[in-house]
Design a protein around this motif. Structure first.
Motif, PDB file in Angstrom:
ATOM      1  N   GLN A 171      -2.100   6.759  -5.784  1.00  0.00           N
ATOM      2  CA  GLN A 171      -0.661   6.702  -6.013  1.00  0.00           C
ATOM      3  C   GLN A 171      -0.149   8.029  -6.563  1.00  0.00           C
ATOM      4  N   ALA A 172      -0.935   8.646  -7.452  1.00  0.00           N
ATOM      5  CA  ALA A 172      -0.530   9.931  -8.014  1.00  0.00           C
ATOM      6  C   ALA A 172      -0.377  10.977  -6.907  1.00  0.00           C
ATOM      7  N   ARG A 173      -1.352  11.052  -5.996  1.00  0.00           N
ATOM      8  CA  ARG A 173      -1.263  12.019  -4.898  1.00  0.00           C
ATOM      9  C   ARG A 173      -0.051  11.737  -4.018  1.00  0.00           C
ATOM     10  N   THR A 174       0.197  10.461  -3.759  1.00  0.00           N
ATOM     11  CA  THR A 174       1.312  10.093  -2.896  1.00  0.00           C
ATOM     12  C   THR A 174       2.649  10.483  -3.516  1.00  0.00           C
ATOM     13  N   ALA A 205       0.851  -1.200   0.000  1.00  0.00           N
ATOM     14  CA  ALA A 205       0.000   0.000   0.000  1.00  0.00           C
ATOM     15  C   ALA A 205       0.873   1.231   0.000  1.00  0.00           C
ATOM     16  N   PRO A 206       0.534   2.270  -0.777  1.00  0.00           N
ATOM     17  CA  PRO A 206       1.345   3.485  -0.821  1.00  0.00           C
ATOM     18  C   PRO A 206       1.309   4.215   0.504  1.00  0.00           C
ATOM     19  N   ILE A 207       2.415   4.880   0.825  1.00  0.00           N
ATOM     20  CA  ILE A 207       2.469   5.686   2.034  1.00  0.00           C
ATOM     21  C   ILE A 207       1.550   6.877   1.855  1.00  0.00           C
ATOM     22  N   GLN A 208       0.706   7.134   2.827  1.00  0.00           N
ATOM     23  CA  GLN A 208      -0.184   8.284   2.742  1.00  0.00           C
ATOM     24  C   GLN A 208       0.600   9.556   3.052  1.00  0.00           C
ATOM     25  N   THR A 209       0.565  10.492   2.127  1.00  0.00           N
ATOM     26  CA  THR A 209       1.338  11.722   2.261  1.00  0.00           C
ATOM     27  C   THR A 209       0.418  12.906   2.460  1.00  0.00           C
ATOM     28  N   ASP A 210       0.626  13.639   3.539  1.00  0.00           N
ATOM     29  CA  ASP A 210      -0.143  14.848   3.819  1.00  0.00           C
ATOM     30  C   ASP A 210       0.526  16.006   3.106  1.00  0.00           C
ATOM     31  N   SER A 211      -0.216  16.668   2.202  1.00  0.00           N
ATOM     32  CA  SER A 211       0.373  17.756   1.404  1.00  0.00           C
ATOM     33  C   SER A 211       0.793  18.944   2.251  1.00  0.00           C
TER      34      SER A 211
END
Length: 242
Positions: free
Chosen positions: A79-82, A3-9
């Motif tokens: 995935q794109a957001r991450t 699972a991709p790492i969730q990244t907070d913008s």
């Protein structure tokens, strides 16, 4: 698939080792021409040195490939957001690290990666820095046109052209002891260039602030007058609201 790492913008701290590995793995999956993390680090360093304001609309496609219209293929929107979040966080982290290192009068430590043989060559970082210079070449003309100032670019050029297909562009062969000295000179040179462009960056920042300053030319509307923004509300209930 992991699972991709969730990244907070909204996060601005440097990428962790796990996040750097995730980003590097994604970039390695793209077609030839995409950057790796080491190259990305040098690329961002060059862009942050000069006073030219280059936004992600310009530099992000160059991360995915060598042309300004390159695109990345993502599995899904998550995935794109991450991945884009990781790239933009590294952009911000490089900027902050350059400021902090300059304030401490020390060079910023670049993200250099070891190859499969365990050697750190610095080639990708130097190539990334060179690509960054090409984004806004006008800003580098002052340095390139000055023999003394331009000397700080020699280490970058040596490592960038070390394996150039054009043999005439390659530097003479050098051993690992010399390579270590060249990498050290490259790191120090990047710090010198960041400081060299500091006055121009400050001037550009002042000009931007002045351009954004709003100066009222008419009388301030009364609280019961229609708001000047065109909302049809009274000023006190719209832009004049505390």
């Amino acid at each position: 698939m992991n699972a991709p790492i969730q990244t907070d913008s909204t996060r601005t701290e440097p990428l962790s080792a796990t996040e750097l590995d995730q980003l590097d793995a994604f970039l390695a999956s793209l077609p030839t021409g995409a950057m790796n993390v080491e190259m990305l680090d040098g690329f961002f360093c060059a862009l942050h040195c000069t006073p030219d304001l280059v936004g992600p609309a310009v530099w992000l496609p160059l991360v995915w490939g060598e042309t300004a219209d390159a695109e990345a293929s993502f599995d899904d929107e998550g995935q794109a957001r991450t991945i884009v979040g990781l790239v933009t966080r590294h952009w911000s982290a490089v900027a902050e690290e350059l400021v902090e290192a300059d304030a401490a009068d020390t060079p910023r430590v670049p993200r250099l990666s070891a190859g499969t043989d365990g050697r750190v060559t610095g080639n990708a970082w130097a190539t990334g820095f060179t690509r960054g210079m090409h984004v806004s070449p006008e800003g580098w003309q002052e340095v390139l046109g000055d023999d003394e100032a331009g000397e700080v670019l020699v280490p970058m050029m040596m490592l960038h052209h070390e394996h150039d297909p054009n043999e005439a562009m390659r530097p003479p062969p050098f051993d690992d002891a010399v390579r270590a000295e060249v990498i050290e000179a490259m790191v120090m040179g990047a710090a010198q260039l960041y400081r060299h462009f500091a006055p121009a960056r400050r001037a550009a920042s002042r000009a931007d602030r002045q351009a954004l300053t709003f100066r009222r030319t008419g009388a301030k509307p009364g609280r019961n007058d229609p708001c000047t923004c065109g909302s049809s509300k009274k000023f006190k209930a719209c832009c004049g609201r505390n």
